[in-house]
Design an enzyme around this catalytic site. Sequence first.
Site, PDB file in Angstrom:
ATOM      1  N   PHE A 103      36.543  63.064  72.821  1.00 45.74           N
ATOM      2  CA  PHE A 103      37.312  62.617  72.118  1.00 45.74           C
ATOM      3  C   PHE A 103      37.812  64.205  70.922  1.00 45.74           C
ATOM      4  O   PHE A 103      36.693  64.471  70.760  1.00 45.74           O
ATOM      5  CB  PHE A 103      37.392  61.942  71.275  1.00 45.74           C
ATOM      6  CG  PHE A 103      38.510  61.276  70.274  1.00 45.74           C
ATOM      7  CD1 PHE A 103      39.611  60.310  71.941  1.00 45.74           C
ATOM      8  CD2 PHE A 103      39.356  61.283  69.698  1.00 45.74           C
ATOM      9  CE1 PHE A 103      41.251  60.467  70.721  1.00 45.74           C
ATOM     10  CE2 PHE A 103      40.314  61.028  68.744  1.00 45.74           C
ATOM     11  CZ  PHE A 103      41.217  60.999  69.744  1.00 45.74           C
ATOM     12  N   ASN A 205      35.709  56.297  62.759  1.00 47.11           N
ATOM     13  CA  ASN A 205      36.963  56.926  63.598  1.00 47.11           C
ATOM     14  C   ASN A 205      37.089  56.092  64.927  1.00 47.11           C
ATOM     15  O   ASN A 205      35.425  56.478  65.715  1.00 47.11           O
ATOM     16  CB  ASN A 205      37.466  58.272  63.349  1.00 47.11           C
ATOM     17  CG  ASN A 205      38.563  58.452  64.282  1.00 47.11           C
ATOM     18  OD1 ASN A 205      39.146  57.819  64.260  1.00 47.11           O
ATOM     19  ND2 ASN A 205      38.531  59.335  64.965  1.00 47.11           N
ATOM     20  N   PRO A 206      36.891  54.809  64.590  1.00 44.49           N
ATOM     21  CA  PRO A 206      36.318  53.833  66.024  1.00 44.49           C
ATOM     22  C   PRO A 206      37.410  53.747  67.044  1.00 44.49           C
ATOM     23  O   PRO A 206      39.034  54.691  66.873  1.00 44.49           O
ATOM     24  CB  PRO A 206      36.185  52.711  65.526  1.00 44.49           C
ATOM     25  CG  PRO A 206      37.445  52.774  64.206  1.00 44.49           C
ATOM     26  CD  PRO A 206      37.347  54.186  63.876  1.00 44.49           C
TER      27      PRO A 206
END
Length: 315
Positions: A103, A205-206
């Site tokens: 990500f 920060n899932p």
Amino acid sequence: MSTLPQHPPEGTGPVRPSAAVARSARVLAAAGLGSARVEAELLAAYVLGVPRGRLALADDLSDDQLARLDDLTRRRAGREPLQHLTGRAGFRHLELLVGPGVFVPRPETELLAGWGVEQAQGRPDPLVVDLCSGSGAIALSVAQELPGARVIAVERSPAALAWLRRNAAERAAAGDRPIEVVEADVTAPDLLADLVGRVDVLLCNPPYVPDDVVVPPEVAGHDPAEAVFGGADGLAVIRPVVTRAAALLRPGGAFGVEHDDTHGAAVPALLAGHGWFTAVTEHRDLTGRPRFATASRRADGQHAPVGAAWQTDSP
């Protein structure tokens, strides 16, 4: 999609950076990118190997460099992430390696990282844990800004772990305190069992985007789905993380979790209703959207009645 005009044939002379940027920006703007000029400058600076702020002083682009810029521009117009094209993503004071399988860290997450740094400051030898670490953006920022902190980064994805370990090694070689990388599922009920009641600051920060949300092409085509989507309501990972945070944090420890901008009430309510937290606060990003929630583990170590109040912080 707009196409680039053919650059001058070989031997017709070099091209000034300003002219190359202008033509690249036109293509990016035609593709609907709102920051076309900035991105064109970043691509040109990348090709020339200079900082963006020194483009005006850079040498002219050769035919090969212009061809490379044209290729990168076409790929960006096709919505390949800028960070994948340059191989780097800026985050606070760092430049992180990124690419397929991990990500790309976003600027709004810098606020959560900064909050975490503030919470850890002043604590003796703080232990900071970063869950869903991805590229390591949060963990490595804390390690750089707080050399006295012990920082643990937890990630499950093998692809993301490869990027995390590369970034951790690069930052350690640059002189930052090395972080510890743990391969684990953050939803596991026994996560970091040896650290129960010992963590000073826990950040996460899932994946939190609800499954039915349509995301931009850069996200849909390039960010790993497991790092983006968080179940039907977007809270599938946040719920077990909140529960585990209550176990891992020492009394008075700080917890911060990023969430979807539709979760401005749901996540604080989840924290307030858990019973183990106090000082539940919702924080907005620089655009004014709900972005992350924070709380403190009850200093008395006790479980309080559910339904505690929470407040909203200003950006």
